[in-house]
Design an enzyme around this catalytic site. Structure first.
Site, PDB file in Angstrom:
ATOM      1  N   CYS A 121       0.967  -1.076  -0.119  1.00  0.00           N
ATOM      2  CA  CYS A 121      -0.014  -0.068   0.071  1.00  0.00           C
ATOM      3  C   CYS A 121       0.882   1.079   0.047  1.00  0.00           C
ATOM      4  O   CYS A 121       2.197   1.085   0.279  1.00  0.00           O
ATOM      5  CB  CYS A 121      -0.952  -0.021   1.259  1.00  0.00           C
ATOM      6  SG  CYS A 121      -2.050   1.152   1.031  1.00  0.00           S
ATOM      7  N   LYS A 167     -11.714  -7.491   6.107  1.00  0.00           N
ATOM      8  CA  LYS A 167     -11.149  -6.822   7.434  1.00  0.00           C
ATOM      9  C   LYS A 167     -11.996  -5.422   7.573  1.00  0.00           C
ATOM     10  O   LYS A 167     -12.628  -4.913   6.517  1.00  0.00           O
ATOM     11  CB  LYS A 167      -9.780  -6.316   6.855  1.00  0.00           C
ATOM     12  CG  LYS A 167      -9.032  -5.413   7.663  1.00  0.00           C
ATOM     13  CD  LYS A 167      -8.005  -4.658   6.771  1.00  0.00           C
ATOM     14  CE  LYS A 167      -7.223  -3.816   7.699  1.00  0.00           C
ATOM     15  NZ  LYS A 167      -6.151  -2.890   6.989  1.00  0.00           N
ATOM     16  N   LYS A 215     -12.366  -4.964   2.569  1.00  0.00           N
ATOM     17  CA  LYS A 215     -11.778  -3.868   3.333  1.00  0.00           C
ATOM     18  C   LYS A 215     -12.741  -3.015   3.508  1.00  0.00           C
ATOM     19  O   LYS A 215     -12.971  -2.021   2.507  1.00  0.00           O
ATOM     20  CB  LYS A 215     -10.449  -3.759   3.172  1.00  0.00           C
ATOM     21  CG  LYS A 215      -9.810  -2.625   4.003  1.00  0.00           C
ATOM     22  CD  LYS A 215      -8.396  -2.381   3.700  1.00  0.00           C
ATOM     23  CE  LYS A 215      -7.924  -1.254   4.598  1.00  0.00           C
ATOM     24  NZ  LYS A 215      -6.453  -1.096   4.256  1.00  0.00           N
ATOM     25  N   TYR A 235      -2.819  -8.732  16.324  1.00  0.00           N
ATOM     26  CA  TYR A 235      -1.834  -8.295  17.019  1.00  0.00           C
ATOM     27  C   TYR A 235      -1.714  -9.265  18.427  1.00  0.00           C
ATOM     28  O   TYR A 235      -0.735  -8.897  19.047  1.00  0.00           O
ATOM     29  CB  TYR A 235      -1.998  -7.054  17.516  1.00  0.00           C
ATOM     30  CG  TYR A 235      -2.139  -6.021  16.236  1.00  0.00           C
ATOM     31  CD1 TYR A 235      -0.951  -5.609  15.674  1.00  0.00           C
ATOM     32  CD2 TYR A 235      -3.300  -5.656  15.804  1.00  0.00           C
ATOM     33  CE1 TYR A 235      -1.141  -4.847  14.421  1.00  0.00           C
ATOM     34  CE2 TYR A 235      -3.469  -4.988  14.583  1.00  0.00           C
ATOM     35  CZ  TYR A 235      -2.403  -4.560  14.010  1.00  0.00           C
ATOM     36  OH  TYR A 235      -2.460  -4.011  12.828  1.00  0.00           O
ATOM     37  N   CYS A 295      -3.942   6.287  -0.133  1.00  0.00           N
ATOM     38  CA  CYS A 295      -3.345   4.890  -0.518  1.00  0.00           C
ATOM     39  C   CYS A 295      -3.071   4.835  -2.152  1.00  0.00           C
ATOM     40  O   CYS A 295      -2.876   3.803  -2.594  1.00  0.00           O
ATOM     41  CB  CYS A 295      -4.486   3.763  -0.137  1.00  0.00           C
ATOM     42  SG  CYS A 295      -5.088   3.815   1.688  1.00  0.00           S
TER      43      CYS A 295
HETATM   44  C1  PBG Z   1      -2.927   0.276   4.638  1.00  0.00           C
HETATM   45  C2  PBG Z   1      -3.433  -0.556   6.003  1.00  0.00           C
HETATM   46  C3  PBG Z   1      -4.227  -0.085   6.920  1.00  0.00           C
HETATM   47  C4  PBG Z   1      -4.488  -1.306   7.799  1.00  0.00           C
HETATM   48  C5  PBG Z   1      -3.705  -2.239   7.060  1.00  0.00           C
HETATM   49  N1  PBG Z   1      -3.153  -1.801   5.864  1.00  0.00           N
HETATM   50  C6  PBG Z   1      -4.839   1.368   7.417  1.00  0.00           C
HETATM   51  C7  PBG Z   1      -6.134   1.916   6.668  1.00  0.00           C
HETATM   52  O1  PBG Z   1      -6.342   1.369   5.667  1.00  0.00           O
HETATM   53  O2  PBG Z   1      -6.164   3.142   7.045  1.00  0.00           O
HETATM   54  C8  PBG Z   1      -5.268  -1.336   9.007  1.00  0.00           C
HETATM   55  C9  PBG Z   1      -4.963  -2.395  10.156  1.00  0.00           C
HETATM   56  C10 PBG Z   1      -5.092  -2.075  11.485  1.00  0.00           C
HETATM   57  O3  PBG Z   1      -6.074  -1.181  11.947  1.00  0.00           O
HETATM   58  O4  PBG Z   1      -4.592  -3.022  12.329  1.00  0.00           O
HETATM   59  N2  PBG Z   1      -4.035   0.771   3.997  1.00  0.00           N
END
Ligand code: PBG
Length: 329
Positions: A121, A249, A196, A314, A131
């Site tokens: 990303c 996600k 996502k 995590y 992004c």
């Molecule tokens: C990058 C990305 C994000 C997360 C994973 N890859 C952040 C976003 O999209 O703002 C989030 C992971 C998390 O909150 O643990 N785009």
């Protein structure tokens, strides 16, 4: 089926051994993936305030954390990079000597068996925090694809087993697959962040990754939380473009999507228990309101039961440690 009093469900709940015998869903450390944040330097370990227990580290410290997690049998690590300099294009993303690329090489040297996944990303690398290529208040989809392909290729050159695009641009899985294949990386797998959803659950991560958008939000490219049918279309598109694993996600608030993706596609499925889900458990536990370890395991089991094969969390190292102890049943 028979009913009470012939059938008594409580018979099989009577002892730990009976419960263990008939448990339908089990967690295994090998299904857990630990996200790690890497930055330049040596001996660096900078705690992330919004994510107790999580740090940004330099490559040497990252190898230490990965080694401890690998010793507990976790399935893999997912790397995020924090570059020294950001620019409008996010050019640090495809720097072959950037922190992620160096971390991949170090991990492949020190822990060759461990699965190494890289987040693909641009948001950590762009000065505006979006992004992709940001023009006139919007992210330009097609101009971004080429940059993501460059980044994925750089990760593959460093030795990543799996690249994981998280940007939500249309067509990025295909663009990355073509770039990998054209450069003899046909064995590098793609785990697509297919469904996502936009929202506030990523808040703590953006502090960890230093990737908060300077203006606007991500709703123009990440999905609207209300949409389940659209999530299925996103998943099928990524599969058609060559994704080897698909992802949902966040995980906990989207268990229905996890269940649908698994049952309708049968594809290898990852779910990402994101920073906000993690932070909520930690915060409540810190106040003594919930039992951290139990809630951690229950949240992970719920994600597995919904249908996830792989869980990015995590909690991976802590959960793996608990799974080792005989008390965990
Ligand atoms: C990058 C990305 C994000 C997360 C994973 N890859 C952040 C976003 O999209 O703002 C989030 C992971 C998390 O909150 O643990 N785009």
């Amino acid at each position: 089926m028979p009913a009470y009093p012939e059938y008594r469900p409580r018979r099989l709940r009577r002892t730990p051994a009976l419960r263990n015998l008939v448990r339908e869903t089990r967690l295994s450390a090998s299904q857990l993936v630990l996200p790690l944040f890497v930055r330049a330097g040596t001996g660096v370990r900078q705690p992330v305030a919004s994510m107790p227990g999580v740090s940004q580290t330099s490559v040497d410290e990252l190898v230490t954390d990965a080694r401890a997690a690998a010793a507990l049998g976790i399935g893999g690590v997912l790397l995020f990079g924090i570059p020294e300099h950001k620019d409008a294009e996010g050019s640090g993303a495809w720097d072959d000597s950037g922190p992620v690329q160096q971390a991949v090489r170090a991990l492949k040297r020190e822990l060759p068996e461990l699965v190494v996944i890289t987040d693909v990303c641009l948001c950590e690398y762009t000065s505006h925090g979006h992004c992709g290529v940001f023009v006139n208040g919007e992210v330009d989809n097609d101009a971004t694809l080429e940059l993501l392909a460059r980044e994925a290729l750089s990760h593959a050159r460093a030795g990543a087993d799996i690249v994981a695009p998280s940007d939500m641009m249309d067509g990025r899985v295909g663009a990355i697959r073509r770039a990998l294949d054209a450069n003899a990386f046909q064995s590098t797998a793609i785990m697509a962040y297919s469904a996502k959803f936009a929202g506030a659950f990523y808040g703590p991560f953006r502090e960890a990754a230093e990737s908060t958008p300077q203006v606007g939000d991500r709703r123009g490219y990440q999905m609207d939380s209300g949409n389940a049918d659209e999530a299925m279309r996103e998943v099928w598109l990524d599969i058609a473009e060559g994704a080897d694993l698909v992802m949902v996600k966040p995980a906990g608030p989207f268990l229905d999507i996890i269940a649908r993706v698994k049952s309708e596609t049968g594809y290898p499925l990852a779910a990402y228990q994101v920073s906000g889900e993690f932070a909520m458990v930690q915060a409540a536990a810190d106040r003594g309101w919930i039992s951290r370890d139990q809630v951690m395991m229950e949240s992970l089991l719920g994600i597995r039961r919904a249908g996830a094969d792989v869980i990015i969390t995590y909690f991976a190292t802590d959960a793996a440690r608990l799974l080792r102890s005989p008390m965990s049943s």
